[in-house]
Design an enzyme around this catalytic site. Sequence first.
Site, PDB file in Angstrom:
ATOM      1  N   GLU A  81       0.899  -1.303   0.222  1.00 49.50           N
ATOM      2  CA  GLU A  81      -0.067   0.045  -0.048  1.00 49.50           C
ATOM      3  C   GLU A  81       0.908   1.192  -0.143  1.00 49.50           C
ATOM      4  OE1 GLU A  81      -2.397  -0.753   3.303  1.00 49.50           O
ATOM      5  OE2 GLU A  81      -3.936  -1.842   2.364  1.00 49.50           O
ATOM      6  N   GLU A 112       7.635 -21.979   8.060  1.00 48.89           N
ATOM      7  CA  GLU A 112       7.991 -21.023   9.297  1.00 48.89           C
ATOM      8  C   GLU A 112       9.096 -21.685  10.009  1.00 48.89           C
ATOM      9  OE1 GLU A 112       5.166 -21.340  13.238  1.00 48.89           O
ATOM     10  OE2 GLU A 112       4.234 -20.451  11.379  1.00 48.89           O
TER      11      GLU A 112
END
Length: 272
Positions: A81, A112
């Site tokens: 953004e 992960e």
Amino acid sequence: MSRLPDTEKTSRYDQIEEMSTLDVVTNINQEDQTVAKAVEVVLPNVAALIDQIAERMKRGGRLFYIGSGTSGRLGIVDASECPPTFGVPHDLVIGIIAGGDGAIRKAVEFAEDDEKQAWKDILPFEPDENDSVVGIAASGTTPYVIGGVEEAKKRGLLTGGVACSSGSPLGEAVDFPVEVVVGPEFITGSTRMKSGTAQKMILNMITTGVMIRLGRIKGNKMVDMQLTNKKLEQRGVRMLMHELSIEEDTATELLEKHGSVRAAIEAYANLM
């Protein structure tokens, strides 16, 4: 057994499946109302991290977010953004998720757990000491994130961490820890809820604060935003009308000619 992260503590609620739907959403809402107060406690830490990132960006540095699962996705959202909002290059704030871009939509098993992979994922960007790496992990225990910030710190990069558990391994590993403790989730361990909300709030602050320090806001306006649709073009026209005290037709003509609110303001000032 190691200490249980705050994010894994048992919910204050039970027999959730027997609640009415209204009770479910009421209780979720009541828990959500505690998040902003928890974030308020760590604002000095957030501000310190922002100032350090901004100083390095002024020297040509970039910001890397690293995370897995929900945390990784939040980093990618925040990074993506920045270009349309602040008119910055796409490689100024970079979101990296364990398991690669495919993990944005679909979980990648055990991604992960690889403590060496995050730095490998950063390496193609040719990181240097002006760059910053912020690890995001609700539990503060994710090996992918901890390994990434540890290696970044060894290489002289600034490191920060956003966790939702106090005294976390992530917090201990970074230069600037931000540990916002929101308490047990409504559904035990579902960190996409309060923890995710807290992380999103903090990431908003980090990039917004950094961009303000870099001069990407004028007054209260996004003068460098990209004019990628009609709504944003109309917003740009309104900004110019307000800033320059001009009519809509003049503002529209200026925006079309110069391509951004900032450029239009500067061009108009030169004519006066």
